[in-house]
Scaffold this motif. Structure first.
Motif, mmCIF file in Angstrom:
data_model
loop_
_atom_site.group_PDB
_atom_site.id
_atom_site.type_symbol
_atom_site.label_atom_id
_atom_site.label_comp_id
_atom_site.label_asym_id
_atom_site.label_seq_id
_atom_site.Cartn_x
_atom_site.Cartn_y
_atom_site.Cartn_z
ATOM 1 N N UNK A 37 0.831 -1.209 0.000
ATOM 2 C CA UNK A 37 0.000 0.000 0.000
ATOM 3 C C UNK A 37 0.863 1.256 0.000
ATOM 4 N N UNK A 38 1.903 1.271 0.833
ATOM 5 C CA UNK A 38 2.753 2.459 0.925
ATOM 6 C C UNK A 38 3.526 2.697 -0.363
ATOM 7 N N UNK A 39 4.096 1.621 -0.950
ATOM 8 C CA UNK A 39 4.852 1.770 -2.185
ATOM 9 C C UNK A 39 3.944 2.223 -3.326
ATOM 10 N N UNK A 40 2.762 1.627 -3.400
ATOM 11 C CA UNK A 40 1.839 1.960 -4.478
ATOM 12 C C UNK A 40 1.323 3.389 -4.341
ATOM 13 N N UNK A 41 0.992 3.780 -3.108
ATOM 14 C CA UNK A 41 0.451 5.132 -2.892
ATOM 15 C C UNK A 41 1.448 6.206 -3.297
ATOM 16 N N UNK A 42 2.709 6.029 -2.912
ATOM 17 C CA UNK A 42 3.749 7.004 -3.245
ATOM 18 C C UNK A 42 3.948 7.083 -4.754
ATOM 19 N N UNK A 43 4.013 5.913 -5.404
ATOM 20 C CA UNK A 43 4.247 5.877 -6.845
ATOM 21 C C UNK A 43 3.082 6.502 -7.620
ATOM 22 N N UNK A 44 1.853 6.186 -7.197
ATOM 23 C CA UNK A 44 0.679 6.714 -7.897
ATOM 24 C C UNK A 44 0.574 8.230 -7.740
ATOM 25 N N UNK A 45 0.841 8.741 -6.543
ATOM 26 C CA UNK A 45 0.783 10.187 -6.326
ATOM 27 C C UNK A 45 1.827 10.907 -7.189
ATOM 28 N N UNK A 46 3.025 10.322 -7.277
ATOM 29 C CA UNK A 46 4.088 10.918 -8.085
ATOM 30 C C UNK A 46 3.699 10.921 -9.564
ATOM 31 N N UNK A 47 3.060 9.817 -10.016
ATOM 32 C CA UNK A 47 2.663 9.727 -11.421
ATOM 33 C C UNK A 47 1.579 10.745 -11.749
ATOM 34 N N UNK A 48 0.627 10.928 -10.842
ATOM 35 C CA UNK A 48 -0.449 11.887 -11.056
ATOM 36 C C UNK A 48 0.100 13.307 -11.123
ATOM 37 N N UNK A 49 1.028 13.613 -10.205
ATOM 38 C CA UNK A 49 1.622 14.952 -10.172
ATOM 39 C C UNK A 49 2.451 15.232 -11.421
ATOM 40 N N UNK A 50 3.194 14.230 -11.880
ATOM 41 C CA UNK A 50 4.071 14.421 -13.037
ATOM 42 C C UNK A 50 3.302 14.559 -14.343
ATOM 43 N N UNK A 51 2.076 14.022 -14.403
ATOM 44 C CA UNK A 51 1.324 14.044 -15.654
ATOM 45 C C UNK A 51 0.065 14.904 -15.578
ATOM 46 N N UNK A 52 0.010 15.728 -14.563
ATOM 47 C CA UNK A 52 -1.145 16.593 -14.387
ATOM 48 C C UNK A 52 -1.302 17.548 -15.579
ATOM 49 N N UNK A 53 -2.513 17.625 -16.079
ATOM 50 C CA UNK A 53 -2.789 18.530 -17.193
ATOM 51 C C UNK A 53 -2.672 17.885 -18.554
ATOM 52 N N UNK A 58 -7.198 13.162 -18.727
ATOM 53 C CA UNK A 58 -7.580 12.132 -17.751
ATOM 54 C C UNK A 58 -7.101 10.744 -18.157
ATOM 55 N N UNK A 59 -7.240 10.406 -19.442
ATOM 56 C CA UNK A 59 -6.837 9.080 -19.912
ATOM 57 C C UNK A 59 -5.336 8.866 -19.751
ATOM 58 N N UNK A 60 -4.556 9.900 -20.057
ATOM 59 C CA UNK A 60 -3.099 9.800 -19.950
ATOM 60 C C UNK A 60 -2.682 9.648 -18.488
ATOM 61 N N UNK A 61 -3.347 10.420 -17.611
ATOM 62 C CA UNK A 61 -3.018 10.350 -16.186
ATOM 63 C C UNK A 61 -3.338 8.967 -15.623
ATOM 64 N N UNK A 93 -0.764 6.376 -13.961
ATOM 65 C CA UNK A 93 -1.037 5.901 -12.607
ATOM 66 C C UNK A 93 -1.046 4.377 -12.555
ATOM 67 N N UNK A 94 -1.642 3.764 -13.569
ATOM 68 C CA UNK A 94 -1.698 2.305 -13.653
ATOM 69 C C UNK A 94 -0.302 1.705 -13.779
ATOM 70 N N UNK A 104 1.671 -0.683 -11.056
ATOM 71 C CA UNK A 104 2.210 -1.990 -11.467
ATOM 72 C C UNK A 104 3.676 -2.119 -11.065
ATOM 73 N N UNK A 105 4.476 -1.084 -11.356
ATOM 74 C CA UNK A 105 5.901 -1.120 -11.031
ATOM 75 C C UNK A 105 6.131 -1.189 -9.526
ATOM 76 N N UNK A 106 5.337 -0.431 -8.771
ATOM 77 C CA UNK A 106 5.507 -0.403 -7.315
ATOM 78 C C UNK A 106 5.162 -1.744 -6.689
#
Length: 471
Positions: free
Chosen positions: A392-408, A411-414, A418-419, A423-425
């Motif tokens: 949970x901790x690894x996935x949460x950190x990775x997903x938040x970073x992915x959302x922040x990096x691809x913001x804007x 929605x489909x790209x984000x 995130x997916x 998966x990687x985490x």
């Protein structure tokens, strides 16, 4: 104090219902199945529960964690109670009292009420410990590993069968005029009612040992599993082997719970499978409990016959190490075909490791089987909790970073980013967990038995037995 001759069964004759050990085997396995069925019964309905009660994502995760947490404390307590009062009374009361929060979960109106019910529903997960204690008291050392593993494996099926069974119950109540939105509530009430009825069956149709119930044996001056429960429990706590088995069970059953609980999303994120397809794959692996866990107990018994108690430990260490290797290898693959093949091998080895663990447990302390089983059983839930927190901790950190990096970027790209991050985490988490399991396999080799322990196990086979005893 006199000691009665053992009437433990030396073979698992599944169709001889006149035999007390066989009848107990079936009733305890079915009771265990129903407990797991009710424990995880809400899982297929979680989307309905979230919508009906307005659960937040945090509350949803907390409901999962609470159900596991409640089981840890219940398993630690129930083993000690089994040594003192016997498995018959303990299972009777667990089923009857455990049915209350199951039924209540179908009546809740607020998120808080639901969370409280999930905490107390987790207590019925202690049914595993009573099942292992009862089969250990009913079967001789040459077959106890197979009996323990089979009853546990068939009971564990309840945790997977609910994916099919609960929707069928829901469909039945809908056909009787209940609205779709309330079907999950009626289904939980029905599951709880069945647990209550199984409590009555357990009381009237089982006994603690082949020779009789603890209360009656003690009244007649017979020696049962322990002379003084408190002394036996303290001895168990001080025995390093108990805690190694605690860690081992965390590394097999605990990891199985966590991997299967996260595998649906992982298969979708990694191999772009549909949710239904991923769910069916995970369900098929859970159904391997029909035979895989039994194989672990069977080979534990076979190695025990060849090499004594040390042989049981050697097999446990080997199969646990293979489990870790399978998970590590799976975490690195990007091929769906190879991935499913490795998942099959992981499912086989992890369930065999569980069976092998409880082919060793009955020999740690003959006078405190319940206490040992309770502590080791609790290890499984502790392992599930720790592994889930890691993922949970690894996935949460990775997903938040992915959302922040691809913001804007849309929605489909984000969502795609995130997916991929999730998966990687999770893959890296599986790798770490698998590596720890391999180390635990090596740790298993530290379990040692004295010459007197070996002699006691051998003497168990020399005592008179009777597979036709009836109550």
């Amino acid at each position: 104090m006199k000691t009665t001759a053992s009437l433990k069964a030396t073979k698992l004759n599944l169709f001889n219902l006149k035999s007390v050990p066989t009848r107990t085997f079936w009733i305890t396995s079915i009771s265990f199945f129903m407990c797991f069925f009710a424990w995880f019964g809400i899982v297929p309905f979680m989307p309905d529960v979230v919508k009906d009660l307005g659960l937040t994502p945090t509350q949803k995760w907390n409901s999962i964690i609470l159900a596991v947490t409640g089981t840890v404390f219940a398993r630690l307590l129930i083993g000690k109670l089994c040594d003192k009062y016997g498995p018959r009374l303990c299972y009777t009361w667990l089923l009857i009292l455990g049915s209350i929060p199951v039924i209540a979960s179908g009546l809740v109106q607020t998120p808080l009420q639901f969370l409280v019910c999930r905490l107390f529903i987790g207590f019925i997960g202690a049914s595993f410990v009573i099942t292992q204690v009862h089969t250990s008291l009913m079967f001789a050392s040459n077959i106890v590993g197979t009996a323990n593993a089979t009853s546990a494996g068939w009971g564990n099926l309840g945790g997977g069968a609910n994916r099919l069974g609960m929707p069928l119950i829901a469909a039945l109540v809908v056909s009787l005029g209940v609205s779709d939105g309330d079907a999950w509530r009626y289904s939980m009430v029905i599951a709880g009612g069945i647990c209550f009825l199984m409590g009555l069956v357990y009381y009237f149709f089982t006994q603690d040992t082949p020779e009789g119930n603890f209360k009656d044996l003690r009244a007649s001056g017979e020696e049962v599993t322990t002379k003084k429960d408190q002394v036996g429990f303290l001895t168990v706590i001080k025995d390093y082997r108990t805690w190694i088995l605690f860690i081992i069970y965390a590394a097999c059953f605990g990891i199985e719970l966590t991997v299967y609980g996260t595998m649906d999303d992982y298969l979708q994120n990694t191999f772009q499978l549909e949710r239904v397809t991923a769910g069916n794959i995970v369900l098929s692996f859970a159904l391997m409990n029909i035979f895989a866990r039994t194989l672990g107990g069977y080979f534990g018994d076979k190695f025990g016959k060849l090499r004594g108690l040390r042989g049981r430990v050697l097999f446990l260490a080997a199969i646990l190490s293979l489990e870790g290797i399978m998970l590590v290898t799976f975490s690195t693959t990007t091929s769906i075909v190879l991935g499913i093949g490795l998942l099959i091998l992981f499912s086989l080895t992890v369930q065999m490791a569980e069976g092998a663990t409880f082919s060793v447990v009955p020999f740690i302390n003959k006078k405190a089987i319940g206490s040992v089983s309770g502590i080791v059983g609790a290890g499984g839930n502790v392992g599930a909790f720790l592994a889930a927190m890691l993922l949970k901790s690894k996935s949460a950190v990775a997903e938040k970073a992915a959302i922040a990096a691809n913001e804007g970027l849309g929605e489909a790209f984000v969502k795609s980013a995130q997916s991929a991050a999730a998966s990687s985490a999770v893959a890296s988490g599986y790798f770490i967990i698998g590596f720890v399991v391999v180390i635990t396999g090596v740790l298993a080799l530290a379990i040692r038995f004295s010459t007197s322990d070996e002699e006691v196990a051998e003497m168990d086979l020399q005592k008179p037995t009777n597979d036709l005893i009836t109550a």
